[in-house]
Enzyme design. Sequence first.
Site, PDB file in Angstrom:
ATOM      1  N   GLY A   1       0.848  -1.206   0.000  1.00 48.26           N
ATOM      2  CA  GLY A   1       0.000   0.000   0.000  1.00 48.26           C
ATOM      3  C   GLY A   1       0.872   1.239   0.000  1.00 48.26           C
TER       4      GLY A   1
ATOM      5  N   ARG B   1       0.919  -5.645  -4.932  1.00 48.37           N
ATOM      6  CA  ARG B   1       1.109  -6.588  -3.813  1.00 48.37           C
ATOM      7  C   ARG B   1       1.564  -7.951  -4.355  1.00 48.37           C
ATOM      8  NH1 ARG B   1      -0.523  -4.184   0.872  1.00 48.37           N
ATOM      9  NH2 ARG B   1      -2.234  -2.696   0.790  1.00 48.37           N
TER      10      ARG B   1
ATOM     11  N   ASP C   1       5.600  -4.680   5.790  1.00 46.59           N
ATOM     12  CA  ASP C   1       6.163  -5.964   6.221  1.00 46.59           C
ATOM     13  C   ASP C   1       6.151  -7.020   5.106  1.00 46.59           C
ATOM     14  OD1 ASP C   1       3.404  -6.017   6.388  1.00 46.59           O
ATOM     15  OD2 ASP C   1       3.352  -7.345   8.122  1.00 46.59           O
TER      16      ASP C   1
ATOM     17  N   THR D   1       4.710   2.524   5.456  1.00 40.13           N
ATOM     18  CA  THR D   1       3.293   2.141   5.537  1.00 40.13           C
ATOM     19  C   THR D   1       2.581   3.104   6.463  1.00 40.13           C
ATOM     20  OG1 THR D   1       1.680   0.540   6.383  1.00 40.13           O
ATOM     21  CG2 THR D   1       3.866   0.396   7.319  1.00 40.13           C
TER      22      THR D   1
ATOM     23  N   ASP E   1       0.280   2.328   8.251  1.00 38.82           N
ATOM     24  CA  ASP E   1      -0.124   1.569   9.442  1.00 38.82           C
ATOM     25  C   ASP E   1       0.878   1.684  10.596  1.00 38.82           C
ATOM     26  OD1 ASP E   1      -2.149   0.788   7.785  1.00 38.82           O
ATOM     27  OD2 ASP E   1      -1.401  -1.247   7.459  1.00 38.82           O
TER      28      ASP E   1
ATOM     29  N   ASP F   1       3.135  -0.308  11.482  1.00 38.30           N
ATOM     30  CA  ASP F   1       3.169  -1.573  12.243  1.00 38.30           C
ATOM     31  C   ASP F   1       4.448  -2.377  12.015  1.00 38.30           C
ATOM     32  OD1 ASP F   1       2.692  -2.170   9.601  1.00 38.30           O
ATOM     33  OD2 ASP F   1       1.040  -3.555   9.972  1.00 38.30           O
TER      34      ASP F   1
ATOM     35  N   ARG G   1     -25.069  14.174  16.961  1.00 40.38           N
ATOM     36  CA  ARG G   1     -24.933  12.810  16.435  1.00 40.38           C
ATOM     37  C   ARG G   1     -23.738  12.075  17.061  1.00 40.38           C
ATOM     38  NH1 ARG G   1     -26.129  14.314  10.125  1.00 40.38           N
ATOM     39  NH2 ARG G   1     -28.314  13.698  10.167  1.00 40.38           N
TER      40      ARG G   1
ATOM     41  N   MET H   1      -7.712   3.155   8.926  1.00 40.73           N
ATOM     42  CA  MET H   1      -6.940   1.963   8.541  1.00 40.73           C
ATOM     43  C   MET H   1      -5.979   1.564   9.664  1.00 40.73           C
ATOM     44  SD  MET H   1      -6.071   2.313   4.522  1.00 40.73           S
ATOM     45  CE  MET H   1      -7.246   1.820   3.281  1.00 40.73           C
ATOM     46  N   GLY H   2      -5.106   0.630   9.349  1.00 41.98           N
ATOM     47  CA  GLY H   2      -4.109   0.199  10.335  1.00 41.98           C
ATOM     48  C   GLY H   2      -3.952  -1.303  10.424  1.00 41.98           C
ATOM     49  N   ARG H   3      -4.790  -2.009   9.697  1.00 40.64           N
ATOM     50  CA  ARG H   3      -4.808  -3.477   9.730  1.00 40.64           C
ATOM     51  C   ARG H   3      -4.867  -3.987  11.170  1.00 40.64           C
ATOM     52  NH1 ARG H   3      -4.136  -6.501   5.151  1.00 40.64           N
ATOM     53  NH2 ARG H   3      -2.525  -5.348   4.093  1.00 40.64           N
TER      54      ARG H   3
ATOM     55  N   ARG I   1     -23.871   7.980  12.709  1.00 41.55           N
ATOM     56  CA  ARG I   1     -23.533   8.107  11.289  1.00 41.55           C
ATOM     57  C   ARG I   1     -22.083   7.648  11.109  1.00 41.55           C
ATOM     58  NH1 ARG I   1     -28.307   8.947  10.001  1.00 41.55           N
ATOM     59  NH2 ARG I   1     -29.105  10.813   8.979  1.00 41.55           N
TER      60      ARG I   1
ATOM     61  N   GLN J   1      -6.543   8.294   3.494  1.00 43.96           N
ATOM     62  CA  GLN J   1      -5.413   8.280   4.434  1.00 43.96           C
ATOM     63  C   GLN J   1      -4.088   8.000   3.734  1.00 43.96           C
ATOM     64  OE1 GLN J   1      -7.007   5.997   8.212  1.00 43.96           O
ATOM     65  NE2 GLN J   1      -8.168   5.473   6.389  1.00 43.96           N
ATOM     66  N   ARG J   2      -4.149   7.387   2.555  1.00 48.82           N
ATOM     67  CA  ARG J   2      -2.912   7.052   1.857  1.00 48.82           C
ATOM     68  C   ARG J   2      -2.524   8.128   0.837  1.00 48.82           C
ATOM     69  NH1 ARG J   2      -3.570   0.734   0.995  1.00 48.82           N
ATOM     70  NH2 ARG J   2      -3.571   1.272  -1.191  1.00 48.82           N
TER      71      ARG J   2
HETATM   72  O1  F6P Z   1      -1.184   0.117   3.401  1.00 46.61           O
HETATM   73  C1  F6P Z   1      -1.745  -0.544   4.465  1.00 46.61           C
HETATM   74  C2  F6P Z   1      -3.222  -0.574   4.297  1.00 46.61           C
HETATM   75  O2  F6P Z   1      -3.593   0.721   4.064  1.00 46.61           O
HETATM   76  C3  F6P Z   1      -4.020  -1.159   5.452  1.00 46.61           C
HETATM   77  O3  F6P Z   1      -4.272  -0.256   6.467  1.00 46.61           O
HETATM   78  C4  F6P Z   1      -5.262  -1.629   4.763  1.00 46.61           C
HETATM   79  O4  F6P Z   1      -5.864  -2.687   5.462  1.00 46.61           O
HETATM   80  C5  F6P Z   1      -4.733  -2.082   3.444  1.00 46.61           C
HETATM   81  O5  F6P Z   1      -3.589  -1.320   3.185  1.00 46.61           O
HETATM   82  C6  F6P Z   1      -5.679  -1.951   2.279  1.00 46.61           C
HETATM   83  O6  F6P Z   1      -5.018  -2.465   1.174  1.00 46.61           O
HETATM   84  P1  F6P Z   1      -5.482  -2.477  -0.335  1.00 46.61           P
HETATM   85  O7  F6P Z   1      -4.747  -1.385  -1.009  1.00 46.61           O
HETATM   86  O8  F6P Z   1      -5.019  -3.816  -0.822  1.00 46.61           O
HETATM   87  O9  F6P Z   1      -6.956  -2.303  -0.355  1.00 46.61           O
END
Ligand code: F6P
Length: 367
Positions: free
Chosen positions: A14, A78, A120, A142, A144, A146, A179, A186-188, A289, A297-298
Amino acid sequence: MPEVRRIGVLTGGGDSPGINAALRAIVRRAYAVGVEVIGFRDGWQGPIEGDDRHVCPLSLEDVSGILYTGGTILGTSRTNPFEKKERDGETVWEPTEKVEAIKANLKKHKIDALIAIGGDDTLGVAHRLGEHGVRTVGIPQTIDNDIGGTDYAIGFHSALATVTDALDKLHTTAHAHHRVLIVEVMGRDSGWIAVYGGLAGGADVIIVPEGPPEGSFSVDEVEQVIRRRLEQNKRFSIVVVAEGARPRELGGKQVASGEVDAFGHVQLGGVSYWLAEELRKRKLPLTPRVTVLAYLQRGGIATPFDRLLATRFGVKAVEFALEGVYDVLTGLRGTAVEAVPLAQALAECPKPVDPELLRVVKVIGGS
Ligand code: F6P
């Protein structure tokens, strides 16, 4: 030690803001000592294919003006040249014919050392290729955050800025409409984005994936915080929930689609909608909501912190290669950038959120 004349570089997994700053630093540092840089496109797919579409020399001109930009000028994927197998209850990664293709193409393009920028999964491939004679240096990247062996990965800080900005904006509408706004980040399997973003953006509830096997949170706990705030006349609440959070009501399982990537990761997402539905059943006087920040986020430009981190990592990665220090990643330890063995860093993945930060969340949250 064989001389390094040509360095290869690729970006995998990612994407995140700051990758291009690292590429720029790699090219500048290498050319300063007369070393050429060859870019491989689309992650590990680049050296697997090794053709003109996937291989491009990177000149100083090519990396000019990209310091602040998001994404990656090399593209990403990937792709995994290894295959996941279970043997005697253990996960092993068996090389496929793609590993031989990588070795042959690196030889064809006269690559003396390869820098892999990624999370990773990408760095895991770099480490395993080391066992097949490929000389690699990793750069952790990343949102994340992590990856073990480093305090921060490239991209995390920029994602944090996006989450904080979103929470600032969501506060005003949550307040105006009375509300409960649930924001999924994200963050897995790690709660870094949720915790840093939630604290910086003043969330009332922050839910992370870390916690006991039976679940990392319960709807009851979330409801209690919202009701306590109502008693204090606070007629809105902001809930930040990590995509990997594990409701006790679901037996500690994550909410995910059936999609699985080449590294065996399921596509996470949807826990915020599940939580909203559960809260609706609790008949709160506040309507829930959902906002899923997802790929926002990316994206976007890299923060000054990420530009600086990426620049330092890029410089060091080239220097490690020139010194013959391989099978390591560039790790930020305090204020120093060090060579951390990939095996060690990977063994610490996914790096859980610092317990001290979870303590801060606990003592400050929901008041
Ligand atoms: O880059 C890490 C991440 O953003 C995770 O937080 C998220 O679960 C995953 O990538 C989503 O990946 P993809 O691009 O395969 O949808």
